[in-house]
Design a protein around this motif. Structure first.
Motif, PDB file in Angstrom:
ATOM      1  N   THR A 224       0.840  -1.199   0.000  1.00  0.00           N
ATOM      2  CA  THR A 224       0.000   0.000   0.000  1.00  0.00           C
ATOM      3  C   THR A 224       0.880   1.257   0.000  1.00  0.00           C
ATOM      4  O   THR A 224       2.094   1.175   0.214  1.00  0.00           O
ATOM      5  CB  THR A 224      -0.899   0.047   1.246  1.00  0.00           C
ATOM      6  N   ASP A 225       0.246   2.402  -0.195  1.00  0.00           N
ATOM      7  CA  ASP A 225       0.980   3.669  -0.100  1.00  0.00           C
ATOM      8  C   ASP A 225       1.592   3.832   1.288  1.00  0.00           C
ATOM      9  O   ASP A 225       2.729   4.293   1.420  1.00  0.00           O
ATOM     10  CB  ASP A 225       0.065   4.852  -0.418  1.00  0.00           C
ATOM     11  N   ALA A 226       0.849   3.422   2.320  1.00  0.00           N
ATOM     12  CA  ALA A 226       1.385   3.493   3.689  1.00  0.00           C
ATOM     13  C   ALA A 226       2.578   2.554   3.848  1.00  0.00           C
ATOM     14  O   ALA A 226       3.558   2.892   4.525  1.00  0.00           O
ATOM     15  CB  ALA A 226       0.293   3.154   4.701  1.00  0.00           C
ATOM     16  N   GLY A 227       2.512   1.387   3.227  1.00  0.00           N
ATOM     17  CA  GLY A 227       3.634   0.449   3.267  1.00  0.00           C
ATOM     18  C   GLY A 227       4.854   1.003   2.561  1.00  0.00           C
ATOM     19  O   GLY A 227       5.981   0.869   3.044  1.00  0.00           O
ATOM     20  N   ARG A 228       4.620   1.645   1.411  1.00  0.00           N
ATOM     21  CA  ARG A 228       5.737   2.280   0.693  1.00  0.00           C
ATOM     22  C   ARG A 228       6.361   3.392   1.528  1.00  0.00           C
ATOM     23  O   ARG A 228       7.587   3.538   1.581  1.00  0.00           O
ATOM     24  CB  ARG A 228       5.251   2.843  -0.643  1.00  0.00           C
ATOM     25  N   ALA A 229       5.525   4.176   2.188  1.00  0.00           N
ATOM     26  CA  ALA A 229       6.033   5.263   3.030  1.00  0.00           C
ATOM     27  C   ALA A 229       6.849   4.703   4.193  1.00  0.00           C
ATOM     28  O   ALA A 229       7.916   5.230   4.533  1.00  0.00           O
ATOM     29  CB  ALA A 229       4.875   6.119   3.547  1.00  0.00           C
ATOM     30  N   GLU A 230       6.373   3.618   4.813  1.00  0.00           N
ATOM     31  CA  GLU A 230       7.107   2.999   5.914  1.00  0.00           C
ATOM     32  C   GLU A 230       8.431   2.408   5.429  1.00  0.00           C
ATOM     33  O   GLU A 230       9.457   2.518   6.095  1.00  0.00           O
ATOM     34  CB  GLU A 230       6.252   1.927   6.590  1.00  0.00           C
ATOM     35  N   LEU A 231       8.413   1.825   4.250  1.00  0.00           N
ATOM     36  CA  LEU A 231       9.636   1.282   3.668  1.00  0.00           C
ATOM     37  C   LEU A 231      10.644   2.398   3.407  1.00  0.00           C
ATOM     38  O   LEU A 231      11.830   2.258   3.727  1.00  0.00           O
ATOM     39  CB  LEU A 231       9.303   0.527   2.378  1.00  0.00           C
ATOM     40  N   ARG A 232      10.176   3.527   2.861  1.00  0.00           N
ATOM     41  CA  ARG A 232      11.068   4.681   2.636  1.00  0.00           C
ATOM     42  C   ARG A 232      11.646   5.191   3.957  1.00  0.00           C
ATOM     43  O   ARG A 232      12.827   5.515   4.051  1.00  0.00           O
ATOM     44  CB  ARG A 232      10.328   5.815   1.923  1.00  0.00           C
ATOM     45  N   ARG A 233      10.797   5.268   4.989  1.00  0.00           N
ATOM     46  CA  ARG A 233      11.254   5.749   6.294  1.00  0.00           C
ATOM     47  C   ARG A 233      12.345   4.836   6.846  1.00  0.00           C
ATOM     48  O   ARG A 233      13.394   5.288   7.294  1.00  0.00           O
ATOM     49  CB  ARG A 233      10.075   5.813   7.280  1.00  0.00           C
ATOM     50  N   ALA A 234      12.109   3.529   6.790  1.00  0.00           N
ATOM     51  CA  ALA A 234      13.082   2.573   7.310  1.00  0.00           C
ATOM     52  C   ALA A 234      14.379   2.616   6.504  1.00  0.00           C
ATOM     53  O   ALA A 234      15.475   2.567   7.072  1.00  0.00           O
ATOM     54  CB  ALA A 234      12.497   1.166   7.304  1.00  0.00           C
ATOM     55  N   ARG A 235      14.251   2.707   5.197  1.00  0.00           N
ATOM     56  CA  ARG A 235      15.464   2.773   4.361  1.00  0.00           C
ATOM     57  C   ARG A 235      16.252   4.037   4.628  1.00  0.00           C
ATOM     58  O   ARG A 235      17.489   4.018   4.619  1.00  0.00           O
ATOM     59  CB  ARG A 235      15.085   2.650   2.885  1.00  0.00           C
ATOM     60  N   SER A 236      15.569   5.136   4.891  1.00  0.00           N
ATOM     61  CA  SER A 236      16.255   6.385   5.224  1.00  0.00           C
ATOM     62  C   SER A 236      17.001   6.251   6.555  1.00  0.00           C
ATOM     63  O   SER A 236      18.149   6.700   6.686  1.00  0.00           O
ATOM     64  CB  SER A 236      15.243   7.532   5.285  1.00  0.00           C
ATOM     65  N   ALA A 237      16.356   5.626   7.533  1.00  0.00           N
ATOM     66  CA  ALA A 237      17.015   5.403   8.824  1.00  0.00           C
ATOM     67  C   ALA A 237      18.221   4.481   8.652  1.00  0.00           C
ATOM     68  O   ALA A 237      19.288   4.722   9.231  1.00  0.00           O
ATOM     69  CB  ALA A 237      16.026   4.809   9.828  1.00  0.00           C
ATOM     70  N   ASN A 238      18.065   3.428   7.837  1.00  0.00           N
ATOM     71  CA  ASN A 238      19.185   2.528   7.562  1.00  0.00           C
ATOM     72  C   ASN A 238      20.327   3.279   6.892  1.00  0.00           C
ATOM     73  O   ASN A 238      21.505   3.089   7.234  1.00  0.00           O
ATOM     74  CB  ASN A 238      18.745   1.370   6.665  1.00  0.00           C
ATOM     75  N   ALA A 239      19.985   4.125   5.926  1.00  0.00           N
ATOM     76  CA  ALA A 239      21.006   4.903   5.211  1.00  0.00           C
ATOM     77  C   ALA A 239      21.770   5.804   6.173  1.00  0.00           C
ATOM     78  O   ALA A 239      23.002   5.921   6.078  1.00  0.00           O
ATOM     79  CB  ALA A 239      20.359   5.723   4.102  1.00  0.00           C
ATOM     80  N   ALA A 240      21.063   6.433   7.097  1.00  0.00           N
ATOM     81  CA  ALA A 240      21.727   7.317   8.057  1.00  0.00           C
ATOM     82  C   ALA A 240      22.710   6.526   8.929  1.00  0.00           C
ATOM     83  O   ALA A 240      23.831   6.985   9.183  1.00  0.00           O
ATOM     84  CB  ALA A 240      20.690   8.022   8.922  1.00  0.00           C
TER      85      ALA A 240
END
Length: 154
Positions: free
Chosen positions: A96-112
């Motif tokens: 879902t769009d919410a799932g995509r947003a959560e995936l982006r958030r987690a990937r951003s945290a991982n990247a940091a």
């Protein structure tokens, strides 16, 4: 063969690549509390909508385990199940769009986290780009891992 304390043997280096890639993933995961089954979001992002049985195959778990995982993700609003076109008895799991947003958030945290580790190590963005290029080439090549899984029983 060792050269200045570093192995130059492709087999040994390949083994080390797997070991350190796995350690990096564990290190990053330990810094971010992700819900059970979060990796399913990444699989759906990579493979697109698929059935629960296929998700279980991709994850290397049982179909009942994946069904429970998908149900938990659906409760969070991160995935939805829709009837499979042409076979209403079967369903397909969609991100879902919410799932995509959560995936982006987690990937951003991982990247940091990884960026902080890289900066502390003295390595450069160029070094990371080389590592990413090698891993991408290994995993996205048309033949990637296909010949290794032929004939394997799940």
């Amino acid at each position: 063969m060792y050269h200045g304390g570093m192995t130059t043997d492709l087999h040994d280096l390949s083994s080390e690549l797997v070991v350190y890639a796995a350690r990096l993933v564990r290190t990053v995961r330990s810094r971010h509390q992700l819900p059970p089954g979060f990796r399913v979001l990444s699989m759906l992002d990579e493979h697109g909508p698929v059935g629960v049985t296929r998700l279980a195959e991709l994850d290397g778990c049982s179909q009942p385990t994946m069904s429970a995982t998908v149900a938990g993700l659906a409760e969070r609003g991160w995935v939805e199940k829709h009837p499979r076109p042409g076979d209403a008895r079967a369903s397909v799991v969609h991100l879902t769009d919410a799932g995509r947003a959560e995936l982006r958030r987690a990937r951003s945290a991982n990247a940091a986290t990884v960026a902080d580790l890289v900066a502390a190590s003295g390595h450069t963005a160029h070094d990371v780009a080389t590592a990413v290029s090698v891993l991408r080439d290994l995993l996205e090549a048309p033949h990637a891992l296909h010949h290794l899984t032929e004939g394997r029983t799940p």
